[in-house]
Design a protein around this motif. Structure first.
Motif, PDB file in Angstrom:
ATOM      1  N   ALA A   1       0.836  -1.208   0.000  1.00 40.42           N
ATOM      2  CA  ALA A   1       0.000   0.000   0.000  1.00 40.42           C
ATOM      3  C   ALA A   1       0.870   1.257   0.000  1.00 40.42           C
ATOM      4  O   ALA A   1       0.542   2.249  -0.667  1.00 40.42           O
ATOM      5  CB  ALA A   1      -0.931  -0.002   1.213  1.00 40.42           C
ATOM      6  N   ARG A   2       1.980   1.225   0.720  1.00 45.81           N
ATOM      7  CA  ARG A   2       2.876   2.384   0.730  1.00 45.81           C
ATOM      8  C   ARG A   2       3.541   2.599  -0.621  1.00 45.81           C
ATOM      9  O   ARG A   2       3.879   3.719  -0.985  1.00 45.81           O
ATOM     10  CB  ARG A   2       3.909   2.265   1.850  1.00 45.81           C
ATOM     11  CG  ARG A   2       3.305   2.597   3.212  1.00 45.81           C
ATOM     12  CD  ARG A   2       4.362   2.847   4.259  1.00 45.81           C
ATOM     13  NE  ARG A   2       5.126   1.663   4.593  1.00 45.81           N
ATOM     14  CZ  ARG A   2       4.878   0.868   5.625  1.00 45.81           C
ATOM     15  NH1 ARG A   2       3.887   1.118   6.439  1.00 45.81           N
ATOM     16  NH2 ARG A   2       5.643  -0.179   5.854  1.00 45.81           N
ATOM     17  N   HIS A   3       3.715   1.532  -1.392  1.00 43.52           N
ATOM     18  CA  HIS A   3       4.265   1.711  -2.738  1.00 43.52           C
ATOM     19  C   HIS A   3       3.299   2.516  -3.593  1.00 43.52           C
ATOM     20  O   HIS A   3       3.722   3.361  -4.386  1.00 43.52           O
ATOM     21  CB  HIS A   3       4.567   0.365  -3.408  1.00 43.52           C
ATOM     22  CG  HIS A   3       5.151   0.539  -4.768  1.00 43.52           C
ATOM     23  ND1 HIS A   3       4.389   0.528  -5.906  1.00 43.52           N
ATOM     24  CD2 HIS A   3       6.422   0.782  -5.173  1.00 43.52           C
ATOM     25  CE1 HIS A   3       5.160   0.745  -6.953  1.00 43.52           C
ATOM     26  NE2 HIS A   3       6.400   0.899  -6.537  1.00 43.52           N
ATOM     27  N   ALA A   4       2.013   2.281  -3.443  1.00 45.19           N
ATOM     28  CA  ALA A   4       1.009   3.064  -4.180  1.00 45.19           C
ATOM     29  C   ALA A   4       1.091   4.533  -3.771  1.00 45.19           C
ATOM     30  O   ALA A   4       0.988   5.433  -4.613  1.00 45.19           O
ATOM     31  CB  ALA A   4      -0.385   2.505  -3.926  1.00 45.19           C
ATOM     32  N   GLU A   5       1.291   4.783  -2.487  1.00 42.06           N
ATOM     33  CA  GLU A   5       1.456   6.159  -1.996  1.00 42.06           C
ATOM     34  C   GLU A   5       2.725   6.782  -2.591  1.00 42.06           C
ATOM     35  O   GLU A   5       2.703   7.931  -3.048  1.00 42.06           O
ATOM     36  CB  GLU A   5       1.539   6.126  -0.470  1.00 42.06           C
ATOM     37  CG  GLU A   5       1.593   7.454   0.200  1.00 42.06           C
ATOM     38  CD  GLU A   5       1.696   7.340   1.710  1.00 42.06           C
ATOM     39  OE1 GLU A   5       2.037   8.370   2.337  1.00 42.06           O
ATOM     40  OE2 GLU A   5       1.461   6.258   2.276  1.00 42.06           O
ATOM     41  N   PHE A   6       3.826   6.031  -2.600  1.00 43.78           N
ATOM     42  CA  PHE A   6       5.079   6.497  -3.191  1.00 43.78           C
ATOM     43  C   PHE A   6       4.877   6.879  -4.660  1.00 43.78           C
ATOM     44  O   PHE A   6       5.320   7.928  -5.113  1.00 43.78           O
ATOM     45  CB  PHE A   6       6.150   5.404  -3.067  1.00 43.78           C
ATOM     46  CG  PHE A   6       7.356   5.621  -3.927  1.00 43.78           C
ATOM     47  CD1 PHE A   6       8.355   6.493  -3.534  1.00 43.78           C
ATOM     48  CD2 PHE A   6       7.486   4.963  -5.143  1.00 43.78           C
ATOM     49  CE1 PHE A   6       9.470   6.701  -4.336  1.00 43.78           C
ATOM     50  CE2 PHE A   6       8.591   5.170  -5.944  1.00 43.78           C
ATOM     51  CZ  PHE A   6       9.590   6.041  -5.538  1.00 43.78           C
ATOM     52  N   THR A   7       4.190   6.028  -5.407  1.00 45.75           N
ATOM     53  CA  THR A   7       3.956   6.266  -6.828  1.00 45.75           C
ATOM     54  C   THR A   7       3.120   7.527  -7.046  1.00 45.75           C
ATOM     55  O   THR A   7       3.439   8.337  -7.918  1.00 45.75           O
ATOM     56  CB  THR A   7       3.253   5.044  -7.461  1.00 45.75           C
ATOM     57  OG1 THR A   7       4.072   3.897  -7.242  1.00 45.75           O
ATOM     58  CG2 THR A   7       3.043   5.230  -8.942  1.00 45.75           C
ATOM     59  N   ALA A   8       2.072   7.710  -6.251  1.00 42.02           N
ATOM     60  CA  ALA A   8       1.207   8.882  -6.399  1.00 42.02           C
ATOM     61  C   ALA A   8       1.979  10.176  -6.105  1.00 42.02           C
ATOM     62  O   ALA A   8       1.871  11.156  -6.854  1.00 42.02           O
ATOM     63  CB  ALA A   8       0.000   8.767  -5.474  1.00 42.02           C
ATOM     64  N   ILE A   9       2.776  10.179  -5.048  1.00 40.59           N
ATOM     65  CA  ILE A   9       3.560  11.375  -4.705  1.00 40.59           C
ATOM     66  C   ILE A   9       4.605  11.636  -5.781  1.00 40.59           C
ATOM     67  O   ILE A   9       4.831  12.787  -6.175  1.00 40.59           O
ATOM     68  CB  ILE A   9       4.210  11.224  -3.310  1.00 40.59           C
ATOM     69  CG1 ILE A   9       3.125  11.155  -2.226  1.00 40.59           C
ATOM     70  CG2 ILE A   9       5.157  12.387  -3.026  1.00 40.59           C
ATOM     71  CD1 ILE A   9       3.649  10.745  -0.856  1.00 40.59           C
ATOM     72  N   SER A  10       5.237  10.587  -6.291  1.00 37.43           N
ATOM     73  CA  SER A  10       6.245  10.754  -7.348  1.00 37.43           C
ATOM     74  C   SER A  10       5.636  11.378  -8.595  1.00 37.43           C
ATOM     75  O   SER A  10       6.251  12.233  -9.237  1.00 37.43           O
ATOM     76  CB  SER A  10       6.872   9.406  -7.702  1.00 37.43           C
ATOM     77  OG  SER A  10       7.562   8.889  -6.600  1.00 37.43           O
TER      78      SER A  10
END
Length: 138
Positions: free
Chosen positions: A86-95
């Motif tokens: 789930a944090r990878h999805a957050e990382f991708t969105a912020i990137s």
């Protein structure tokens, strides 16, 4: 509504960088929950309506040059891996947001030693626009 100024865009980028640094540990992929039959004719899983043995949890991801790879997860690590995915999805969105703000910063920053041309002027000089009834240049 007016476009944000260069200092405002830079402040937004700094805010996003700070947000990115707070993401923590992450990993790509997904976690699936699977049930399966063992194939033994006398086992309970062979009866109609029985879901099968399980659940088994599998973490899968795409690996460059190797296709999809996976690993069965121990019951104790399932929730940890789900949080990391789930944090990878957050990382991708912020990137993605950082990339968008950086593009705006690049457009807003003047060319060194000159005044930045407006989009219309830049289009006149360097872009080819197709007019109705005209073929593209070869």
């Amino acid at each position: 509504m007016t476009e944000p100024s260069l200092p405002e865009l830079e402040a937004e980028r700094d805010r996003l960088y700070a947000q990115l640094s707070m993401v923590g540990d992450f990993r790509r992929g997904s976690v699936s929950e699977n049930y399966r039959r063992c194939g033994k004719p006398n086992c309970a899983c062979a009866r109609p309506g029985h879901p099968g043995h399980g659940p088994r949890f599998l973490w899968t991801r795409t690996a460059r040059g190797r296709g999809t790879v996976g690993r069965q997860l121990a019951a104790a690590e399932v929730e940890k891996v789900r949080r990391e995915v789930a944090r990878h999805a957050e990382f991708t969105a912020i990137s993605e947001q950082i990339a968008e703000v950086n593009e705006k910063i690049c457009e807003a920053r003047p060319v060194a030693g000159t005044d930045a041309p407006s989009a219309a002027e830049g289009e006149k000089r360097g872009s080819w626009r197709r007019s109705p009834g005209r073929n593209p240049p070869r």
